[in-house]
Design a protein around this motif. Structure first.
Motif, PDB file in Angstrom:
ATOM      1  N   GLY A 207       0.813  -1.202   0.000  1.00 35.18           N
ATOM      2  CA  GLY A 207       0.000   0.000   0.000  1.00 35.18           C
ATOM      3  C   GLY A 207       0.847   1.252   0.000  1.00 35.18           C
ATOM      4  N   ILE A 208       0.247   2.344  -0.426  1.00 37.41           N
ATOM      5  CA  ILE A 208       0.964   3.623  -0.416  1.00 37.41           C
ATOM      6  C   ILE A 208       1.344   3.999   1.010  1.00 37.41           C
ATOM      7  N   GLU A 209       0.400   3.819   1.947  1.00 37.79           N
ATOM      8  CA  GLU A 209       0.669   4.159   3.347  1.00 37.79           C
ATOM      9  C   GLU A 209       1.537   3.108   4.029  1.00 37.79           C
ATOM     10  N   GLU A 210       1.207   1.832   3.834  1.00 35.80           N
ATOM     11  CA  GLU A 210       1.931   0.755   4.530  1.00 35.80           C
ATOM     12  C   GLU A 210       3.286   0.449   3.907  1.00 35.80           C
ATOM     13  N   GLY A 211       3.433   0.722   2.615  1.00 41.23           N
ATOM     14  CA  GLY A 211       4.629   0.277   1.921  1.00 41.23           C
ATOM     15  C   GLY A 211       4.518  -1.201   1.619  1.00 41.23           C
ATOM     16  N   VAL A 212       5.565  -1.950   1.948  1.00 40.73           N
ATOM     17  CA  VAL A 212       5.581  -3.402   1.766  1.00 40.73           C
ATOM     18  C   VAL A 212       5.730  -4.045   3.137  1.00 40.73           C
ATOM     19  N   GLU A 213       4.803  -4.941   3.491  1.00 45.31           N
ATOM     20  CA  GLU A 213       4.866  -5.594   4.795  1.00 45.31           C
ATOM     21  C   GLU A 213       4.545  -7.068   4.644  1.00 45.31           C
ATOM     22  N   VAL A 214       5.389  -7.901   5.222  1.00 44.04           N
ATOM     23  CA  VAL A 214       5.221  -9.356   5.183  1.00 44.04           C
ATOM     24  C   VAL A 214       4.857  -9.846   6.578  1.00 44.04           C
ATOM     25  N   ASN A 215       3.892 -10.738   6.648  1.00 47.13           N
ATOM     26  CA  ASN A 215       3.426 -11.302   7.916  1.00 47.13           C
ATOM     27  C   ASN A 215       3.824 -12.776   7.990  1.00 47.13           C
ATOM     28  N   VAL A 216       4.540 -13.142   9.039  1.00 46.03           N
ATOM     29  CA  VAL A 216       4.922 -14.539   9.277  1.00 46.03           C
ATOM     30  C   VAL A 216       4.518 -14.890  10.702  1.00 46.03           C
ATOM     31  N   LEU A 217       3.503 -15.722  10.843  1.00 41.21           N
ATOM     32  CA  LEU A 217       2.994 -16.145  12.146  1.00 41.21           C
ATOM     33  C   LEU A 217       2.591 -14.954  13.019  1.00 41.21           C
ATOM     34  N   GLY A 222       8.806  -5.113   7.241  1.00 39.06           N
ATOM     35  CA  GLY A 222       8.750  -4.594   5.888  1.00 39.06           C
ATOM     36  C   GLY A 222       9.381  -3.223   5.805  1.00 39.06           C
ATOM     37  N   LEU A 223       8.955  -2.469   4.784  1.00 41.95           N
ATOM     38  CA  LEU A 223       9.558  -1.171   4.497  1.00 41.95           C
ATOM     39  C   LEU A 223       8.478  -0.163   4.152  1.00 41.95           C
ATOM     40  N   ASP A 224       8.451   0.941   4.886  1.00 45.36           N
ATOM     41  CA  ASP A 224       7.572   2.061   4.581  1.00 45.36           C
ATOM     42  C   ASP A 224       8.330   2.986   3.632  1.00 45.36           C
ATOM     43  N   ILE A 225       7.781   3.195   2.446  1.00 43.23           N
ATOM     44  CA  ILE A 225       8.470   3.996   1.435  1.00 43.23           C
ATOM     45  C   ILE A 225       8.034   5.449   1.495  1.00 43.23           C
ATOM     46  N   LEU A 226       6.748   5.700   1.789  1.00 34.35           N
ATOM     47  CA  LEU A 226       6.219   7.068   1.797  1.00 34.35           C
ATOM     48  C   LEU A 226       6.927   7.929   2.830  1.00 34.35           C
ATOM     49  N   ARG A 227       7.080   7.405   4.047  1.00 38.86           N
ATOM     50  CA  ARG A 227       7.856   8.050   5.107  1.00 38.86           C
ATOM     51  C   ARG A 227       8.890   7.025   5.535  1.00 38.86           C
ATOM     52  N   PRO A 228      10.088   7.076   4.934  1.00 33.66           N
ATOM     53  CA  PRO A 228      11.042   5.976   5.028  1.00 33.66           C
ATOM     54  C   PRO A 228      11.249   5.446   6.448  1.00 33.66           C
ATOM     55  N   ALA A 229      11.003   4.146   6.609  1.00 36.01           N
ATOM     56  CA  ALA A 229      11.174   3.492   7.903  1.00 36.01           C
ATOM     57  C   ALA A 229      11.117   1.991   7.709  1.00 36.01           C
ATOM     58  N   LEU A 230      11.745   1.274   8.638  1.00 32.33           N
ATOM     59  CA  LEU A 230      11.598  -0.171   8.700  1.00 32.33           C
ATOM     60  C   LEU A 230      10.365  -0.487   9.535  1.00 32.33           C
ATOM     61  N   ARG A 231       9.584  -1.456   9.085  1.00 32.97           N
ATOM     62  CA  ARG A 231       8.431  -1.941   9.839  1.00 32.97           C
ATOM     63  C   ARG A 231       8.868  -3.249  10.489  1.00 32.97           C
ATOM     64  N   VAL A 232       8.865  -3.286  11.814  1.00 36.70           N
ATOM     65  CA  VAL A 232       9.488  -4.401  12.522  1.00 36.70           C
ATOM     66  C   VAL A 232       8.584  -4.900  13.656  1.00 36.70           C
ATOM     67  N   PRO A 233       8.754  -6.181  14.055  1.00 36.60           N
ATOM     68  CA  PRO A 233       8.001  -6.696  15.208  1.00 36.60           C
ATOM     69  C   PRO A 233       8.411  -5.978  16.489  1.00 36.60           C
ATOM     70  N   GLY A 234       7.521  -5.982  17.462  1.00 38.07           N
ATOM     71  CA  GLY A 234       7.848  -5.426  18.773  1.00 38.07           C
ATOM     72  C   GLY A 234       7.797  -3.919  18.816  1.00 38.07           C
ATOM     73  N   PRO A 241       8.996   9.505  11.593  1.00 41.93           N
ATOM     74  CA  PRO A 241       7.705   9.337  12.272  1.00 41.93           C
ATOM     75  C   PRO A 241       6.534   9.484  11.319  1.00 41.93           C
ATOM     76  N   GLU A 242       5.388   8.942  11.742  1.00 42.24           N
ATOM     77  CA  GLU A 242       4.148   9.093  10.987  1.00 42.24           C
ATOM     78  C   GLU A 242       3.627  10.521  11.102  1.00 42.24           C
ATOM     79  N   ASP A 243       2.812  10.913  10.125  1.00 40.80           N
ATOM     80  CA  ASP A 243       2.113  12.182  10.177  1.00 40.80           C
ATOM     81  C   ASP A 243       0.827  11.976  10.966  1.00 40.80           C
ATOM     82  N   VAL A 244       0.794  12.444  12.215  1.00 40.24           N
ATOM     83  CA  VAL A 244      -0.336  12.167  13.103  1.00 40.24           C
ATOM     84  C   VAL A 244      -1.509  13.098  12.832  1.00 40.24           C
ATOM     85  N   SER A 245      -1.258  14.400  12.726  1.00 39.88           N
ATOM     86  CA  SER A 245      -2.323  15.381  12.567  1.00 39.88           C
ATOM     87  C   SER A 245      -2.718  15.485  11.098  1.00 39.88           C
ATOM     88  N   ARG A 246      -3.981  15.237  10.806  1.00 40.87           N
ATOM     89  CA  ARG A 246      -4.478  15.266   9.428  1.00 40.87           C
ATOM     90  C   ARG A 246      -5.378  16.474   9.233  1.00 40.87           C
TER      91      ARG A 246
END
Length: 253
Positions: A207-217, A222-234, A241-246
């Motif tokens: 997704g544009i917001e999520e980027g690429v995310e893989v779920n294992v158990l 994964g990787l957030d491309i829109l606001r560069p970041a690693l998506r990690v467990p824990g 950071p995310e854009d909180v105020s819309r």
């Protein structure tokens, strides 16, 4: 291949270890765990505009090592109080709760943070859609910590039904990927992509917001491309950071 293996291992287990260390900060009982206001919600009596805030906090006890608990609060224009919606796995009655706790209360010792916030003109219609989505949640009487349905499954349902939120649910929100056996393919929770998931145990989200995310158990990375970041467990996220105020107008585009 060896470098790739150890890189992937570090991507999963280092964030988990850091999350476990952070989660061990509170080791008390749920009976005496702090649940006072975190001071994040505006005073409804002094805020005439409509407000939507979506919160997340580390789950209680050992669950907080890997998972989070979310909730939604809404206040219509001119209203003198917030209404809070969430799914809770204890306390009797159906799992879907209304006004279970203070709008911005500590979640059994864990300080919440705001995932997204909308205010002002155009937010009242957004609240109508959120409350309609709450009413259609299909697992009102079910709760399972892993792999779902749970509180994050509820939030993902609302997000899909109200794609104007463009809600990027963090990677450590175990349960957000839970899908019924007869509906493994769906819109990504943010409404900006697609998700394929088998019972929340394995799958992928693009997704544009999520980027690429893989779920294992139930563990996501994964990787957030829109606001560069690693998506990690824990920890959920390492990076910008995310854009909180819309802007309110985003809710009615």
């Amino acid at each position: 291949m060896r470098v790739l293996f150890w890189s992937l291992t570090a991507l999963v287990f280092v964030p988990l270890a850091l999350s476990i260390a952070r989660g061990m900060a509170y080791d008390g009982s749920w009976r005496d765990a702090p649940r006072h206001s975190a001071g994040l919600a505006p005073d409804p009596a002094g805020t005439p505009e409509a407000v939507v805030q979506i919160y997340t906090a580390r789950a209680f006890s050992w669950r907080g090592y890997v998972a989070t608990h979310p909730w939604i609060i809404v206040k219509r224009s001119g209203a003198a109080r917030f209404t809070r919606y969430e799914v809770v796995g204890w306390g009797g009655g159906q799992a879907l709760k209304v006004d279970y706790a203070l709008p911005d209360g500590m979640w059994f010792g864990a300080e919440p943070s705001i995932m997204a916030e909308y205010r002002g003109a155009g937010v009242d219609p957004l609240i109508d859609r959120i409350e309609a989505a709450v009413a259609t949640y299909p697992f009102k009487d079910q709760y399972r910590s892993w792999p779902g349905p749970n509180s994050n499954t509820f939030l993902a349902h609302v997000a899909r039904e109200v794609p104007e939120l463009r809600l990027d649910i963090p990677a450590n929100a175990i349960g957000k990927d839970y899908r019924a056996w007869d509906a493994p393919v769906a819109m990504a929770p943010s409404g900006t992509g697609v998700q394929v998931s088998l019972f929340g145990l394995t799958g992928v989200t693009l997704g544009i917001e999520e980027g690429v995310e893989v779920n294992v158990l139930g563990l996501n990375f994964g990787l957030d491309i829109l606001r560069p970041a690693l998506r990690v467990p824990g920890l959920g996220r390492i990076g910008f950071p995310e854009d909180v105020s819309r802007r309110p107008e985003m809710a009615i585009d």
